[in-house]
Design a protein around this motif. Structure first.
Motif, PDB file in Angstrom:
ATOM      1  N   GLU A 140       0.870  -1.179   0.000  1.00 58.50           N
ATOM      2  CA  GLU A 140       0.000   0.000   0.000  1.00 58.50           C
ATOM      3  C   GLU A 140       0.904   1.225   0.000  1.00 58.50           C
ATOM      4  O   GLU A 140       1.458   1.614   1.021  1.00 58.50           O
ATOM      5  CB  GLU A 140      -0.906   0.016   1.226  1.00 58.50           C
ATOM      6  CG  GLU A 140      -1.824   1.226   1.277  1.00 58.50           C
ATOM      7  CD  GLU A 140      -2.572   1.358   2.600  1.00 58.50           C
ATOM      8  OE1 GLU A 140      -3.550   2.123   2.646  1.00 58.50           O
ATOM      9  OE2 GLU A 140      -2.161   0.718   3.588  1.00 58.50           O
ATOM     10  N   LEU A 141       1.077   1.807  -1.161  1.00 58.80           N
ATOM     11  CA  LEU A 141       1.931   2.985  -1.333  1.00 58.80           C
ATOM     12  C   LEU A 141       1.530   3.674  -2.626  1.00 58.80           C
ATOM     13  O   LEU A 141       1.522   3.055  -3.689  1.00 58.80           O
ATOM     14  CB  LEU A 141       3.407   2.566  -1.398  1.00 58.80           C
ATOM     15  CG  LEU A 141       4.431   3.631  -1.820  1.00 58.80           C
ATOM     16  CD1 LEU A 141       4.385   4.831  -0.901  1.00 58.80           C
ATOM     17  CD2 LEU A 141       5.842   3.029  -1.853  1.00 58.80           C
ATOM     18  N   SER A 142       1.195   4.946  -2.541  1.00 61.51           N
ATOM     19  CA  SER A 142       0.797   5.713  -3.717  1.00 61.51           C
ATOM     20  C   SER A 142       1.822   6.815  -3.981  1.00 61.51           C
ATOM     21  O   SER A 142       2.146   7.603  -3.094  1.00 61.51           O
ATOM     22  CB  SER A 142      -0.583   6.338  -3.502  1.00 61.51           C
ATOM     23  OG  SER A 142      -0.940   7.173  -4.592  1.00 61.51           O
ATOM     24  N   SER A 143       2.339   6.840  -5.214  1.00 63.24           N
ATOM     25  CA  SER A 143       3.314   7.863  -5.594  1.00 63.24           C
ATOM     26  C   SER A 143       3.256   8.081  -7.098  1.00 63.24           C
ATOM     27  O   SER A 143       2.664   7.278  -7.826  1.00 63.24           O
ATOM     28  CB  SER A 143       4.726   7.453  -5.157  1.00 63.24           C
ATOM     29  OG  SER A 143       5.071   6.192  -5.716  1.00 63.24           O
ATOM     30  N   GLU A 144       3.884   9.166  -7.552  1.00 63.03           N
ATOM     31  CA  GLU A 144       3.843   9.524  -8.976  1.00 63.03           C
ATOM     32  C   GLU A 144       5.233   9.926  -9.449  1.00 63.03           C
ATOM     33  O   GLU A 144       6.026  10.509  -8.693  1.00 63.03           O
ATOM     34  CB  GLU A 144       2.876  10.682  -9.220  1.00 63.03           C
ATOM     35  CG  GLU A 144       1.450  10.409  -8.794  1.00 63.03           C
ATOM     36  CD  GLU A 144       0.516  11.564  -9.150  1.00 63.03           C
ATOM     37  OE1 GLU A 144       0.971  12.532  -9.794  1.00 63.03           O
ATOM     38  OE2 GLU A 144      -0.669  11.495  -8.781  1.00 63.03           O
ATOM     39  N   LEU A 145       5.511   9.607 -10.710  1.00 68.19           N
ATOM     40  CA  LEU A 145       6.770  10.005 -11.340  1.00 68.19           C
ATOM     41  C   LEU A 145       6.473  10.527 -12.737  1.00 68.19           C
ATOM     42  O   LEU A 145       6.057   9.767 -13.614  1.00 68.19           O
ATOM     43  CB  LEU A 145       7.740   8.812 -11.402  1.00 68.19           C
ATOM     44  CG  LEU A 145       8.978   8.947 -12.296  1.00 68.19           C
ATOM     45  CD1 LEU A 145       9.835  10.133 -11.877  1.00 68.19           C
ATOM     46  CD2 LEU A 145       9.799   7.657 -12.266  1.00 68.19           C
ATOM     47  N   PHE A 146       6.659  11.812 -12.934  1.00 66.70           N
ATOM     48  CA  PHE A 146       6.516  12.415 -14.250  1.00 66.70           C
ATOM     49  C   PHE A 146       7.812  13.103 -14.683  1.00 66.70           C
ATOM     50  O   PHE A 146       8.173  13.086 -15.848  1.00 66.70           O
ATOM     51  CB  PHE A 146       5.346  13.409 -14.276  1.00 66.70           C
ATOM     52  CG  PHE A 146       3.994  12.752 -14.281  1.00 66.70           C
ATOM     53  CD1 PHE A 146       3.404  12.365 -15.468  1.00 66.70           C
ATOM     54  CD2 PHE A 146       3.314  12.507 -13.097  1.00 66.70           C
ATOM     55  CE1 PHE A 146       2.161  11.750 -15.496  1.00 66.70           C
ATOM     56  CE2 PHE A 146       2.074  11.888 -13.098  1.00 66.70           C
ATOM     57  CZ  PHE A 146       1.493  11.506 -14.296  1.00 66.70           C
TER      58      PHE A 146
END
Length: 343
Positions: A134-140
């Motif tokens: 359970e881990l939410s992250s973003e890479l743009f």
């Protein structure tokens, strides 16, 4: 006392979640090497460090990152390999890293979907551990991660596929404790299916609308549709023999005392990831990439057909996602029209 001071760790696949884990492990003085296939991201991490933007702070960590193509030049044997790649990349990545494993090395698939067997079929169940995350992250932007789930709300469930591996679980628990909370789960296969159910409910359906979970649940009738998606997946899993087990740090008592344990798990996830989180399939649509919907909703459909269970709503999610990836339609609230009969 578990001594891991001389152990070498590889994070294979340093997208958003893999980067978060690598940064935390590196900060805790583990010997960590990051391996990824996006050259710009690798170059940025080596030149400028890895930046993790959390809700309440920003971390900048100097890491050792390598291009995937540099693996053949590395004279290293790893003790632990954490796979953070997409589920559909599991087999080839596992085969790629196998020659670089120490004799007693472990591979941990920190992934969505049911990837345990794909890993163990290659390296053996005595070198594989299952994991739910359970881990939410973003890479743009290369080298910069937006981490929506802080460490105290990040959770891992780990488990062995065979009895001989149960003694190795404390090693992995210690390492992953740098990143978040860790539970050892007896029935890790059922736990993986529980996570697949939640992913089936909250990834493809909201991504096809172009909304976050928080915004999507404001749509009239959306919760009813989502719960029916989960019910289909739950029935398929139960027919397969998977049990309802707690994930996301919930207790057995909380699950047993709930009238709807799937909704309980879903609400726990939504609370932990925060209002700004956007799921991985949403990111894939934005970037024009193939998503994991076939591995999640698609697997529900495939297994449902094998067992004669109707999975019509999951099938609709698969069909619409294929059209989005093919460029025939775009993520839009209009994609909900075909689902209103289920609301």
């Amino acid at each position: 006392m578990i001594d891991l001071s001389n152990k070498k760790i590889a994070i294979l696949g340093t997208g958003a979640n893999g980067s978060c884990a690598a940064a935390d492990m590196t900060q805790d003085k583990y010997d960590v090497i990051l391996i990824d296939q996006w050259p710009d991201h690798v170059n940025s991490m080596n030149s400028n460090g890895l930046v993790i933007n959390l809700p309440d702070e920003t971390k900048k960590v100097n890491v050792s990152a390598y291009h995937l193509c540099q693996l053949a030049e590395m004279n290293i044997k790893f003790d632990y390999v954490f796979l953070f790649v997409k589920a559909y990349d599991t087999q080839w990545v596992t085969k790629l890293i196998t020659p670089y494993l120490n004799a007693e090395a472990i591979i941990i698939g920190v992934q969505n979907a049911m990837t345990n067997d794909r890993i163990s079929d290659i390296v053996g169940s005595d070198r594989t551990l299952g994991c739910v995350v359970e881990l939410s992250s973003e890479l743009f932007t290369p080298g910069i991660i937006q981490r929506d789930t802080p460490n105290q709300k990040t959770w891992f469930g780990i488990g062995a596929l065979c009895n001989s591996m149960e003694t190795r679980l404390p090693e992995i628990k210690k390492i992953l404790s740098s990143v978040g909370n860790v539970d050892i789960i007896e029935d890790i296969v059922s736990a993986k299916w529980m996570k697949l159910i939640i992913n089936a409910m909250c990834m493809g359906p909201f991504a096809m609308l172009g909304t976050s979970l928080y915004e999507g649940f404001k749509i009239t009738g959306m919760r009813e549709i989502i719960m029916k998606i989960g019910t289909e997946a739950l029935l398929v899993g139960q027919r397969r023999g998977y049990k309802i087990v707690p994930i996301f740090g919930l207790s057995e008592d909380q699950i047993n005392n709930s009238n709807n344990p799937i909704e309980l798990m879903l609400d726990k996830l939504i609370k932990d990831i925060g209002p700004n989180a956007r799921d991985a399939v949403f990111h894939d649509h934005l970037k024009g990439r193939y998503s994991e919907v076939d591995e999640i909703n698609g697997l529900v459909v495939k297994m449902g057909k094998e067992m004669g269970i109707d999975t019509a709503i999951n099938q609709k999610i698969v069909n619409i996602t294929k059209k989005i990836h093919a460029g025939e339609i775009k993520p839009s609230i209009e994609n909900l029209i075909d689902f209103m009969e289920y609301s």
